[in-house]
Design an enzyme around this catalytic site. Structure first.
Site, mmCIF file in Angstrom:
data_model
loop_
_atom_site.group_PDB
_atom_site.id
_atom_site.type_symbol
_atom_site.label_atom_id
_atom_site.label_comp_id
_atom_site.label_asym_id
_atom_site.label_seq_id
_atom_site.Cartn_x
_atom_site.Cartn_y
_atom_site.Cartn_z
ATOM 1 N N ARG A 1 0.811 -1.223 0.000
ATOM 2 C CA ARG A 1 0.000 0.000 0.000
ATOM 3 C C ARG A 1 0.843 1.269 0.000
ATOM 4 O O ARG A 1 0.344 2.330 -0.363
ATOM 5 C CB ARG A 1 -1.004 -0.043 1.160
ATOM 6 C CG ARG A 1 -2.193 -0.950 0.870
ATOM 7 C CD ARG A 1 -3.063 -1.138 2.076
ATOM 8 N NE ARG A 1 -2.626 -2.255 2.895
ATOM 9 C CZ ARG A 1 -2.974 -2.422 4.165
ATOM 10 N NH1 ARG A 1 -3.729 -1.538 4.769
ATOM 11 N NH2 ARG A 1 -2.557 -3.477 4.828
ATOM 12 N N GLU B 1 1.735 -6.014 12.911
ATOM 13 C CA GLU B 1 0.580 -6.179 13.795
ATOM 14 C C GLU B 1 -0.041 -7.565 13.655
ATOM 15 O O GLU B 1 -0.498 -8.141 14.622
ATOM 16 C CB GLU B 1 -0.478 -5.083 13.541
ATOM 17 C CG GLU B 1 -1.532 -5.073 14.643
ATOM 18 C CD GLU B 1 -2.697 -4.128 14.395
ATOM 19 O OE1 GLU B 1 -2.830 -3.560 13.305
ATOM 20 O OE2 GLU B 1 -3.515 -3.997 15.327
HETATM 21 O O1 LIG Z 1 3.395 -1.158 11.725
HETATM 22 P P1 LIG Z 1 3.162 -2.609 11.399
HETATM 23 O O2 LIG Z 1 2.578 -3.380 12.543
HETATM 24 O O3 LIG Z 1 4.376 -3.245 10.843
HETATM 25 O O4 LIG Z 1 2.034 -2.672 10.283
HETATM 26 C C1 LIG Z 1 1.962 -1.780 9.211
HETATM 27 C C2 LIG Z 1 2.080 -2.458 7.887
HETATM 28 O O5 LIG Z 1 1.031 -3.432 7.730
HETATM 29 C C3 LIG Z 1 0.395 -3.229 6.468
HETATM 30 O O6 LIG Z 1 1.059 -3.892 5.445
HETATM 31 P P2 LIG Z 1 0.844 -5.422 5.054
HETATM 32 O O7 LIG Z 1 2.078 -6.167 5.450
HETATM 33 O O8 LIG Z 1 -0.461 -5.908 5.548
HETATM 34 O O9 LIG Z 1 0.918 -5.366 3.485
HETATM 35 P P3 LIG Z 1 0.021 -4.784 2.307
HETATM 36 O O10 LIG Z 1 0.338 -3.320 2.228
HETATM 37 O O11 LIG Z 1 0.553 -5.577 1.185
HETATM 38 O O12 LIG Z 1 -1.444 -5.035 2.593
HETATM 39 C C4 LIG Z 1 0.527 -1.742 6.242
HETATM 40 O O13 LIG Z 1 0.367 -1.418 4.879
HETATM 41 C C5 LIG Z 1 1.905 -1.446 6.759
HETATM 42 O O14 LIG Z 1 2.904 -1.650 5.784
HETATM 43 N N1 LIG Z 2 -5.093 -2.210 11.792
HETATM 44 C C1 LIG Z 2 -4.635 -2.166 10.546
HETATM 45 N N2 LIG Z 2 -5.431 -1.724 9.539
HETATM 46 C C2 LIG Z 2 -4.949 -1.675 8.257
HETATM 47 N N3 LIG Z 2 -3.709 -2.059 7.922
HETATM 48 C C3 LIG Z 2 -2.914 -2.504 8.897
HETATM 49 N N4 LIG Z 2 -1.628 -2.945 8.888
HETATM 50 C C4 LIG Z 2 -1.288 -3.267 10.141
HETATM 51 N N5 LIG Z 2 -2.299 -3.072 10.991
HETATM 52 C C5 LIG Z 2 -3.326 -2.583 10.235
#
Ligand SMILES: O=P(O)(O)OC[C@H]1O[C@H](OP(=O)(O)OP(=O)(O)O)[C@H](O)[C@@H]1O
Ligand SMILES: Nc1ncnc2[nH]cnc12
Length: 251
Positions: A76, A113
């Protein structure tokens, strides 16, 4: 027949478009979905302008520094990185989940997370001593961005700013990061916790204590309404630190 989208003029209205999904992708996570913003061109325009202005303001405050590279985080972060890079006249570099980038790469394993992952960057994409801005859609526990900070510093460059569209302030991700942090919107997770507390209170209620029954069922109704899509508005009204736009520097 095409339905006209509401004209969005300020970031408070953009925040209202973000939808919240309890227990997605796993139990206990309150997922904040940014994609409704992309369905409204004026909302996307407003958000991107805010992001660019915030980054320019930061660069100016630092003595008009030149940002050499914008690093976007898979996936994202890629929605915002290239636009930001273009406006800052910087190169765009992706940090990707492992196995997607050809050539020589360096890797870093991290916890986020909802799970664990490995991030990767092309070793020649960033040069020693370059100034880097990391951008992502969301800061939760900070594991993902901290991994990106690590990769950039392994290449001998400096992260000057971590920038996010959303910060989940209660998860304290900023405590894990080294460089300054700017976020456009901030959400607390307290409503989700309140719901859990209310559920447990319902079990503990004393049957003939009508006063506390009324109070607790009122609280339950309120939480129910919030869950049915009014979460963001309620957060504006209820908590000062959640008001946006939100600009903070790491201490
Ligand atoms: O601060 P954190 O606990 O590390 O979480 C944040 C990350 O989690 C999500 O990515 P995700 O790995 O779900 O990937 P995506 O963008 O491909 O959906 C979001 O886009 C951040 O990159
Ligand atoms: N709570 C949340 N919502 C959307 N994206 C996330 N990536 C990590 N935690 C998230």
């Amino acid at each position: 027949m095409s339905l006209e989208k509401e004209e969005i003029r300020d970031i408070e209205q953009v925040k209202e478009l973000i939808k919240s999904y309890p227990d997605f992708p796993s139990e206990g996570v309150l997922f904040r979905d940014i994609f409704p913003i992309f369905q409204n061109p004026s909302a996307l325009d407003c958000l991107l302008n805010n992001l660019v202005e915030q980054a320019l303001e930061f660069a100016k405050k630092q003595g008009s520094i030149k940002i050499d590279a914008v690093v976007g985080l898979d996936a994202r972060g890629f929605l915002f990185g290239p636009t930001l890079a273009l406006k800052l006249q910087a190169k765009f570099v992706p940090v990707r989940k492992v196995g997607k980038l050809p050539g020589q790469t360096i890797k870093f394993t991290y916890v986020k997370e909802y799970g664990q992952d490995v991030m990767e960057i092309q070793a020649d994409a960033i040069l020693k001593d370059e100034k880097v801005l990391i951008v992502d859609d969301l800061l939760a526990t900070g594991g993902t961005c901290s991994a990106a900070e690590n990769l950039v510093s392994q290449l001998g460059a400096t992260v000057v700013l971590n920038q996010f569209v959303i910060e989940l302030s209660d998860l304290k991700g900023r405590d894990l990061l080294t460089a300054p942090i700017y976020s456009i919107l901030s959400f607390g997770a307290w409503i989700h916790h309140l719901k859990k507390v209310t559920e447990s209170l319902r079990f503990r209620i004393v049957r003939d204590d009508t006063e506390s029954q009324t109070a607790i069922s009122g609280l339950g109704r309120r939480v129910g309404q919030l869950d049915a899509g009014q979460t963001e508005n309620a957060e504006y009204q209820g908590t000062k630190p959640d008001q946006s736009p939100h600009v903070r520097l790491a201490s």
